[in-house]
Design an enzyme around this catalytic site. Structure first.
Site, PDB file in Angstrom:
ATOM      1  N   LYS A 280      17.836 -35.295 -12.816  1.00 51.68           N
ATOM      2  CA  LYS A 280      17.864 -34.082 -13.622  1.00 51.68           C
ATOM      3  C   LYS A 280      19.383 -33.700 -14.046  1.00 51.68           C
ATOM      4  O   LYS A 280      20.156 -33.581 -13.088  1.00 51.68           O
ATOM      5  CB  LYS A 280      16.903 -33.010 -13.202  1.00 51.68           C
ATOM      6  CG  LYS A 280      16.660 -31.826 -14.042  1.00 51.68           C
ATOM      7  CD  LYS A 280      15.634 -31.014 -13.333  1.00 51.68           C
ATOM      8  CE  LYS A 280      15.382 -29.827 -14.283  1.00 51.68           C
ATOM      9  NZ  LYS A 280      14.112 -29.033 -13.617  1.00 51.68           N
ATOM     10  N   GLU A 360      -0.154 -21.330 -10.976  1.00 54.61           N
ATOM     11  CA  GLU A 360      -0.592 -19.885 -11.339  1.00 54.61           C
ATOM     12  C   GLU A 360      -1.924 -19.280 -10.647  1.00 54.61           C
ATOM     13  O   GLU A 360      -1.943 -18.570 -10.442  1.00 54.61           O
ATOM     14  CB  GLU A 360      -0.435 -19.413 -12.510  1.00 54.61           C
ATOM     15  CG  GLU A 360       1.028 -19.511 -13.262  1.00 54.61           C
ATOM     16  CD  GLU A 360       1.402 -21.017 -13.829  1.00 54.61           C
ATOM     17  OE1 GLU A 360       2.538 -21.057 -14.206  1.00 54.61           O
ATOM     18  OE2 GLU A 360       0.437 -21.699 -13.477  1.00 54.61           O
ATOM     19  N   ARG A 388      -2.317 -18.127 -17.535  1.00 57.67           N
ATOM     20  CA  ARG A 388      -3.111 -18.999 -17.058  1.00 57.67           C
ATOM     21  C   ARG A 388      -4.159 -18.862 -15.789  1.00 57.67           C
ATOM     22  O   ARG A 388      -4.501 -19.399 -15.203  1.00 57.67           O
ATOM     23  CB  ARG A 388      -1.998 -20.103 -16.781  1.00 57.67           C
ATOM     24  CG  ARG A 388      -1.306 -20.618 -17.884  1.00 57.67           C
ATOM     25  CD  ARG A 388      -0.070 -21.229 -17.367  1.00 57.67           C
ATOM     26  NE  ARG A 388      -0.039 -22.412 -17.083  1.00 57.67           N
ATOM     27  CZ  ARG A 388      -0.118 -23.790 -17.351  1.00 57.67           C
ATOM     28  NH1 ARG A 388       0.036 -23.716 -18.905  1.00 57.67           N
ATOM     29  NH2 ARG A 388      -0.557 -24.933 -16.753  1.00 57.67           N
TER      30      ARG A 388
END
Length: 615
Positions: A280, A360, A388
């Site tokens: 990344k 979540e 969510r």
């Protein structure tokens, strides 16, 4: 002319010599870095996926094949190489290139995304539609290791074997989600990425496929490969235990190797998971060193003045103060430690900080269980992501009356991330949840009051606050520095003829409208800070609605089901109640742009407030 300037679309990428690919990737990284540092966006993720995107475009034809990105943080190179290079400078601006894949933007974008862990389910749906309609194209989904940890992705993996269709899942593994990934599956991926059996697998796959006998299926050849791997001491493989074929790990920064493997994968007729390892932030040293910081960055020209405290930081500071005085206070977040400014809390109270990853639903029920067990959980979550976990908020928290405080960040219009990230629906659906209190502070003083009151009392509370800087105080004097009592609205200014009602981020707008009215010799309105959106302070509202001929309600949330509807209903019950006019977010998905542009688009301006007085 640079290599990148010679490319007008994917066909040009396929025509390049392999020797040109490293230089192409570096040019793409330079363009991404320059643009994102200026416009803001998701930098580290897209830098890490450049070679993967190039290899995909060389191995497939996405004018007919389907490519689905998960979240879309890694899609910038794809946008550049699919006919959007010349417009890439408009990334995340009004009427510009979206920061996420978007079907209305390009024929090469096949599914709109913005939230994590949707790609595998959507890809399976695409593949089954192809099969049942008798079509012939490839379906590919790219998912990050952080997104893979979400329950929805797990459900799709569990379904893939039964779906029995040709689909390619690519796991882009950079050992991160937004912050460092967490949990048992993360450790499993780490073991796979270094295990000698799988480090040798890619060579076996290539060798066996080079010798593929005429008429023999790739599946039978790979059956022999699997047997050879097992003789080298194969580790337990979660994916193969689910009935998925697994290839990898492969070097995600070697475009030639990736292209070879992808072409082999096209021969495979069943669900296949391809595991690639990437870095990344690759190519930009600052992002490589601190990928979490450079995951998503704000435009260089945006943000408040130095020294101003954001709403996120202010809420985190209050949480830290609460934890100092009460060992039962715990904080939870779903892979958003940096975004919700909880790094200091995590460092000071590591045993009371819980980053559950992109999960979540689990987080909300986890918090409810903590509350049931006697703790005081504070759930830090963006408004758009609480969507969510709506069932968990209702069934596991509010219905059972558990004392969970939801610090609802990025409530309202959020700017450049656009449609998928606005927090404009929470008021409408939270108002419908019995037993839930919903409040919106106008300044840091009220934020502290709401948190501290919730800490001393029972029941679930949602405190919503916007993106941006948090004013220390609004409309407070030494004589009126105390916050209004719990559950009460507050009249900030008395006026004549008409009243303006708002909450949270619309209070400065209404004060601006009042000042503009004074400047133009228009009767100045009464200004009311509603503060509590569920339950509303009906006693104060009835008084205000009875004393004025007009009431303007401004809210940075959905008009459908919003507070304006509730105020209008209340006015309708009065014998001579004020006529109610509403400003807010219309029944539409608001495009990306600056928050100011979005508010203007929705009519949330001082001029429009005054216009309603005449209208």
């Amino acid at each position: 002319m640079s290599i990148l300037e010679s490319i007008s679309g994917p066909a040009d990428v396929r025509r390049l010599r392999s020797s040109a690919l490293p230089d192409l990737c570096e040019e793409i990284r330079a363009l991404i870095t320059e643009t994102v540092l200026r416009n803001g966006g998701h930098l580290a993720s897209s830098l890490g996926a450049v070679e993967l995107v190039v290899a995909l475009l060389r191995a497939f034809d996405f004018s007919k094949d389907k490519l689905l990105f998960d979240v879309g943080h890694q899609a910038y190179a794809y946008k550049i190489l699919t006919c959007r290079r010349e417009r890439f400078s408009t990334l995340r601006t009004w009427d510009g290139v979206s920061g996420y894949p978007k079907r209305s933007e390009s024929v090469f974008d096949h599914f709109d995304v913005g939230h994590s862990s949707t790609s595998l389910s959507a890809a399976l749906g695409y593949a089954k539609a192809r099969d049942l309609l008798g079509q012939d194209h490839y379906v590919v989904a790219v998912i990050g290791d952080g997104s893979l940890l979400n329950g929805m992705a797990m459900e799709a993996l569990n379904c893939a074997r039964e779906a029995d269709t040709r689909v390619l899942f690519i796991l882009n593994d950079n050992e991160m989600s937004i912050n460092r990934r967490v949990g048992g599956l993360a450790e499993h991926l780490a073991r796979l990425s270094v295990h000698p059996a799988y480090l040798k697998l890619k060579e076996m796959v290539k060798e066996q496929c080079r010798m593929l006998p005429k008429g023999e299926s790739l599946e039978s050849v790979l059956g022999r490969v699997k047997s050879q791997v097992k003789t080298i001491l194969q580790p337990s493989n979660f994916f193969e235990d689910l009935g998925l074929s697994y290839w990898g790990p492969f070097d995600g920064h070697d475009p030639e190797e990736l292209e070879d493997i992808l072409r082999l994968a096209k021969l495979y007729e069943k669900p296949l998971l391809l595991h690639v390892i990437t870095k990344k932030g690759k190519g930009y040293p600052a992002a490589e060193k601190d990928p979490a910081r450079f995951h998503g960055i704000s435009p260089s020209a945006a943000g408040g003045s130095r020294g101003e405290t954001s709403w996120s930081a202010a809420a985190a500071e209050v949480a830290e103060a609460m934890a100092e005085s009460d060992p039962g206070v715990v904080c939870l977040t779903a892979a958003m430690m940096e975004g919700t400014k909880l790094a200091s809390f995590a460092k000071r109270f590591p045993e009371r900080f819980f980053d559950v990853g992109i999960a979540e639903e689990h987080m909300v029920t986890f918090a409810a269980g903590m509350a049931a067990g006697g703790l005081r959980p504070l759930v830090f979550i963006y408004s758009t992501f609480l969507q969510r976990a709506m069932d968990q908020l209702v069934h596991d928290t509010a219905m059972q009356g558990y004392s969970v405080l939801f610090a609802l960040d990025r409530a309202g219009l959020v700017g450049e991330d656009g449609e998928t990230h606005h927090g404009v629906l929470d008021v409408a659906w939270c108002r419908a949840v019995p037993g839930l209190t919903l409040a919106a502070p106008r300044d840091r003083r009220d934020l502290e009051f709401l948190f501290s009151w919730a800490h001393r009392n029972k029941g679930p509370l949602v405190v919503r606050y916007p993106r941006g800087c948090a004013p220390a105080e609004i409309c407070r004097t030494p004589a009126s520095s105390a916050c209004a009592p719990w559950g009460h609205a507050e009249i900030l200014f008395e006026g004549t003829e008409w009243a303006c009602l708002g909450f949270g981020s619309t209070i400065p707008l209404l004060l601006e409208a009042r000042a503009l009215a004074e400047e133009r010799n228009i009767p100045m309105p009464t200004v009311v800070d509603l503060r509590f959106l569920k339950p509303l302070d009906e006693a104060l509202l009835q008084d205000v609605l009875a004393r004025h001929r007009l009431a303007v309600v401004a809210e940075e949330g959905s008009l459908a089901g919003g507070i304006g509807e509730a105020v209008a209903e209340l006015a309708g019950r009065l014998e001579n109640g004020a006529k109610v006019r509403r400003l807010g977010v219309p029944d539409a998905y608001i495009p990306q742009g600056t928050p100011k542009e979005q508010r203007q688009y929705c009519g949330l301006t001082a001029e429009n407030v005054l216009g309603l007085f005449y209208g």
